[in-house]
Each structure stands twice: as structure tokens, then as C-alpha cells.
Design a protein around this motif. Structure first.
Motif, mmCIF file in Angstrom:
data_model
loop_
_atom_site.group_PDB
_atom_site.id
_atom_site.type_symbol
_atom_site.label_atom_id
_atom_site.label_comp_id
_atom_site.label_asym_id
_atom_site.label_seq_id
_atom_site.Cartn_x
_atom_site.Cartn_y
_atom_site.Cartn_z
ATOM 1 N N GLN A 137 116.004 73.518 57.821
ATOM 2 C CA GLN A 137 116.222 74.593 58.785
ATOM 3 C C GLN A 137 116.153 75.976 58.143
ATOM 4 O O GLN A 137 116.231 76.995 58.834
ATOM 5 C CB GLN A 137 117.587 74.421 59.456
ATOM 6 C CG GLN A 137 117.792 73.068 60.112
ATOM 7 C CD GLN A 137 116.679 72.715 61.081
ATOM 8 O OE1 GLN A 137 116.453 73.415 62.070
ATOM 9 N NE2 GLN A 137 115.970 71.632 60.801
ATOM 10 N N ALA A 138 116.010 76.045 56.827
ATOM 11 C CA ALA A 138 115.970 77.325 56.128
ATOM 12 C C ALA A 138 114.651 78.052 56.388
ATOM 13 O O ALA A 138 113.664 77.447 56.800
ATOM 14 C CB ALA A 138 116.164 77.100 54.629
ATOM 15 N N SER A 139 114.652 79.352 56.122
ATOM 16 C CA SER A 139 113.426 80.145 56.245
ATOM 17 C C SER A 139 112.373 79.658 55.258
ATOM 18 O O SER A 139 111.174 79.675 55.546
ATOM 19 C CB SER A 139 113.714 81.628 55.968
ATOM 20 O OG SER A 139 114.841 82.079 56.667
ATOM 21 N N GLU A 140 112.834 79.248 54.081
ATOM 22 C CA GLU A 140 111.938 78.758 53.036
ATOM 23 C C GLU A 140 112.618 77.619 52.304
ATOM 24 O O GLU A 140 113.819 77.690 52.014
ATOM 25 C CB GLU A 140 111.591 79.880 52.059
ATOM 26 C CG GLU A 140 110.594 79.472 50.989
ATOM 27 C CD GLU A 140 110.283 80.588 50.003
ATOM 28 O OE1 GLU A 140 109.180 80.582 49.441
ATOM 29 O OE2 GLU A 140 111.164 81.455 49.782
ATOM 30 N N LEU A 141 111.846 76.577 51.999
ATOM 31 C CA LEU A 141 112.383 75.429 51.277
ATOM 32 C C LEU A 141 111.690 75.362 49.919
ATOM 33 O O LEU A 141 110.487 75.129 49.838
ATOM 34 C CB LEU A 141 112.170 74.142 52.072
ATOM 35 C CG LEU A 141 113.117 72.982 51.743
ATOM 36 C CD1 LEU A 141 113.152 71.977 52.886
ATOM 37 C CD2 LEU A 141 112.708 72.270 50.457
ATOM 38 N N VAL A 142 112.463 75.604 48.863
ATOM 39 C CA VAL A 142 111.952 75.633 47.501
ATOM 40 C C VAL A 142 112.456 74.392 46.776
ATOM 41 O O VAL A 142 113.623 74.024 46.898
ATOM 42 C CB VAL A 142 112.421 76.903 46.766
ATOM 43 C CG1 VAL A 142 111.908 76.921 45.336
ATOM 44 C CG2 VAL A 142 111.957 78.143 47.515
ATOM 45 N N ILE A 143 111.592 73.760 45.996
ATOM 46 C CA ILE A 143 111.983 72.568 45.264
ATOM 47 C C ILE A 143 111.803 72.808 43.769
ATOM 48 O O ILE A 143 110.809 73.413 43.349
ATOM 49 C CB ILE A 143 111.177 71.334 45.729
ATOM 50 C CG1 ILE A 143 111.634 70.063 45.018
ATOM 51 C CG2 ILE A 143 109.682 71.548 45.567
ATOM 52 C CD1 ILE A 143 111.024 68.775 45.597
ATOM 53 N N SER A 144 112.759 72.385 42.976
ATOM 54 C CA SER A 144 112.652 72.533 41.529
ATOM 55 C C SER A 144 111.571 71.590 41.004
ATOM 56 O O SER A 144 111.210 70.611 41.662
ATOM 57 C CB SER A 144 113.999 72.232 40.867
ATOM 58 O OG SER A 144 114.373 70.892 41.110
ATOM 59 N N PRO A 145 111.025 71.872 39.830
ATOM 60 C CA PRO A 145 109.931 71.039 39.303
ATOM 61 C C PRO A 145 110.248 69.554 39.250
ATOM 62 O O PRO A 145 109.354 68.719 39.442
ATOM 63 C CB PRO A 145 109.705 71.620 37.902
ATOM 64 C CG PRO A 145 110.127 73.046 38.010
ATOM 65 C CD PRO A 145 111.307 73.033 38.952
ATOM 66 N N ALA A 166 105.738 66.456 47.799
ATOM 67 C CA ALA A 166 106.435 67.145 48.887
ATOM 68 C C ALA A 166 105.649 68.365 49.344
ATOM 69 O O ALA A 166 105.531 68.633 50.548
ATOM 70 C CB ALA A 166 107.834 67.560 48.439
ATOM 71 N N LEU A 167 105.083 69.116 48.395
ATOM 72 C CA LEU A 167 104.263 70.278 48.759
ATOM 73 C C LEU A 167 103.010 69.845 49.502
ATOM 74 O O LEU A 167 102.626 70.470 50.503
ATOM 75 C CB LEU A 167 103.879 71.068 47.503
ATOM 76 C CG LEU A 167 104.672 72.341 47.246
ATOM 77 C CD1 LEU A 167 106.142 72.032 47.012
ATOM 78 C CD2 LEU A 167 104.088 73.110 46.071
ATOM 79 N N ALA A 168 102.374 68.789 49.025
ATOM 80 C CA ALA A 168 101.135 68.323 49.650
ATOM 81 C C ALA A 168 101.366 67.866 51.082
ATOM 82 O O ALA A 168 100.509 68.047 51.954
ATOM 83 C CB ALA A 168 100.540 67.180 48.822
ATOM 84 N N ARG A 169 102.544 67.326 51.362
ATOM 85 C CA ARG A 169 102.858 66.829 52.692
ATOM 86 C C ARG A 169 103.456 67.909 53.603
ATOM 87 O O ARG A 169 103.691 67.659 54.775
ATOM 88 C CB ARG A 169 103.835 65.651 52.600
ATOM 89 C CG ARG A 169 103.221 64.398 51.987
ATOM 90 C CD ARG A 169 104.245 63.310 51.750
ATOM 91 N NE ARG A 169 103.642 62.105 51.214
ATOM 92 C CZ ARG A 169 103.209 61.065 51.934
ATOM 93 N NH1 ARG A 169 103.349 61.096 53.261
ATOM 94 N NH2 ARG A 169 102.676 60.019 51.376
ATOM 95 N N GLY A 170 103.756 69.080 53.064
ATOM 96 C CA GLY A 170 104.352 70.145 53.865
ATOM 97 C C GLY A 170 105.853 70.048 54.001
ATOM 98 O O GLY A 170 106.449 70.708 54.854
#
Length: 286
Positions: free
Chosen positions: A144-152, A248-252
Motif C-alpha cells: 500500500q506504500a507509495s513506493e516499495l523498495v527491496i534490499s539486495p 520481484a522487480l521483474a514481476r512488478g
């Protein structure tokens, strides 16, 4: 002449709010002030501008097993919701960073915490940082966040709901122990998922319906938060699996890869007046 000076000072104040250095030069050139007077005017206008702008960043922790009231091993869902709402409504908070490291938790309380994050994101930037796990209920909230960031090295996913039943009747038979359950006649279904016998077909169907309903709510919320279709979430977001950063990035399922420290540094750099004012701390720990 007096009116002209007043008008020039107003222009100076407007320019100062954009760039104090340029304001000093413009002041000396247009207003006939000495460089010291121009500097003082620029600093005064900057201080006034900073004083009216938000200068805090709220940091919310979402850690461990998530339950409605929290425990020694995890965060409180009601507490997470309250922190997000409080930061959202605080005029002195410019943005929110949520630090996620959780395998998930109970259905109870998760929808409310996610709704609080969605509310906050509608008012100001909310960055969810997966540091290093946001699974199940934690991902529901983070989405639900404006941006979802994932650590390496982070992982996200486990979308769906699960109910577990343990049948220990075979063990009880081995040790010669038999359990008898007596229910009030008005409530024949009470505690129908007890562990002392296999689930009846009716009990299993009922629990399956509960799981399906919670799973549908989960998918609907993630689709709204990630701004994709429910079909995409259902078909492409793992169907309960957990993925690393690249997948996760590739899948959106996430927006970018970064560490918590770099996200904090980036948001601090963007807080108005942080470079020219030490009026107060950059953080409001929630």
C-alpha cells in the motif's frame, strides 16, 4: 522609493525560498543593499520559509510475527496502523519510511494496518523498505506504500491465506487417551476444528471458505496498492510463493532495489530546509 524597496524585498523573499544564494546576488544588484545586508535578508527569509515547511521523517518498524496487539516476537498491527495514521496527519512530517522484516502474521488487524498505510500514501510519500523480508501480511501492508523498495538480499510475496489443522487423534489412540467434547445444544459447530479428531467435511468446507475470502481480500488490496489488475496479482505474483529482489522487480512486486540507509539518506536530502536549518531533528520515530 520606500514602496519600491518593500516590493523588492518581497521579490527577494520569493527568490530566497527557491535559492538563497541567488537571492543574495539579486539583492545586492537590485536592492542596493550591501552584501552583508543581502545575506542577512536571504537567511531571514530562508528561516521563515523553513519554519512553515515539514521537516521530519517518520520511521515505522514492521518486524517479526504480526499480531493485533503485538508480542515479544513481533510488532503490533494496531500499533503500526496508529503510527501510520499519526504520521499521515502530522503537518511537520514530510514523508514516511517503513522498515519491514516480517514473515507475516494474523489476518485479524492486517487489513486495518494496510488501510492506514494507504491513507498515509494518499497524503505524503510512504516508502516501504523490505529489509529483508515482507511476506504474507507484511507484504499486504507494504504493497500500500507509495513506493516499495527491496534490499539486495530481500524477499517478498507469500500472497494468500492459510488455516492449519492438526489431527492428533492417532497419537491419543497410541497412548490410550480419548477426548470427549460436550457442546451446548444451541451451538453444534462450536470448536469444530479441534485437534482431537479429523476435520469433518462440513468443517473443512467452512474453513476453506474463510481462507478463500481472506485470500481474495489480500489480492484485491495488493492490486489496488501496486496499481495492477487482480488477475495480474493472482497469476503473476507467485500464488503464495516468495521471491528475491530480481524476480520481484521483474514481476512488478517491487519498484527498485536499495538499502534502508540509502532510502533514508535520499529522503532526508529531499526534506525542505535540511541543508540550511538545524531547527529540529530529521526523524520522528514511531
Amino acid at each position: 522609493m520606500k514602496d519600491e524597496r518593500a516590493e523588492l524585498r518581497q521579490v527577494l523573499a520569493q527568490i530566497t525560498s527557491i535559492d538563497p544564494v541567488v537571492a543574495i546576488e539579486v539583492s545586492a544588484m537590485l536592492n542596493g543593499l550591501s552584501s552583508i545586508e543581502a545575506r542577512d535578508a536571504a537567511l531571514a527569509a530562508t528561516a521563515q520559509t523553513v519554519a512553515t515547511q515539514p521537516s521530519k521523517i517518520a520511521l515505522i518498524g514492521v518486524h517479526g510475527g504480526l499480531t493485533p496487539r503485538g508480542s515479544w516476537y513481533g510488532s503490533s498491527l494496531s500499533g503500526i496502523a496508529a503510527s501510520a495514521m499519526r504520521a499521515a496527519d502530522d503537518a511537520d512530517v514530510s514523508g514516511i519510511i517503513a522498515d519491514f522484516d516480517s514473515p507475516g502474521g494474523t489476518v485479524s488487524g492486517t487489513a486495518e494496518a494496510a488501510a492506514a498505510f494507504a491513507y498515509a500514501a494518499s497524503k505524503k510519500p510512504v516508502v516501504a523498505v523490505v529489509n529483508t523480508l515482507a511476506a504474507s501480511a507484511a507484504y499486504w501492508i507494504a504493497s500500500q506504500a507509495s513506493e516499495l523498495v527491496i534490499s539486495p538480499s530481500g524477499d517478498v510475496g507469500s500472497i494468500g491465506a492459510m488455516i492449519m489443522h492438526q489431527d492428533i487423534s492417532g497419537y491419543l489412540d497410541q497412548i490410550g487417551l480419548k477426548m470427549t467434547i460436550i457442546r451446548s445444544e444451541q451451538s453444534p459447530m462450536k470448536n469444530e476444528a479441534h485437534p482431537f479428531a479429523p476435520l469433518s467435511d462440513d468443517a473443512k468446507a467452512f474453513l476453506q471458505g474463510r481462507a478463500n475470502s481472506a485470500g481474495a481480500d489480500f489480492i484485491r488490496a495488493v492490486a489496488a496498492g501496486r496499481k495492477v489488475s487482480q488477475a495480474k496479482v493472482k497469476d503473476e505474483f507467485g500464488q503464495g510463493r516468495v521471491f528475491g529482489a530480481k524476480e520481484a522487480l521483474a514481476r512488478g512486486m517491487a519498484d527498485r532495489v536499495a538499502t534502508l540507509d540509502s532510502v533514508i539518506a535520499g529522503m532526508v536530502a529531499g526534506v525542505p530546509g535540511r541543508a540550511t536549518s538545524r531547527r529540529r531533528s530529521a526523524f520522528a520515530f514511531e
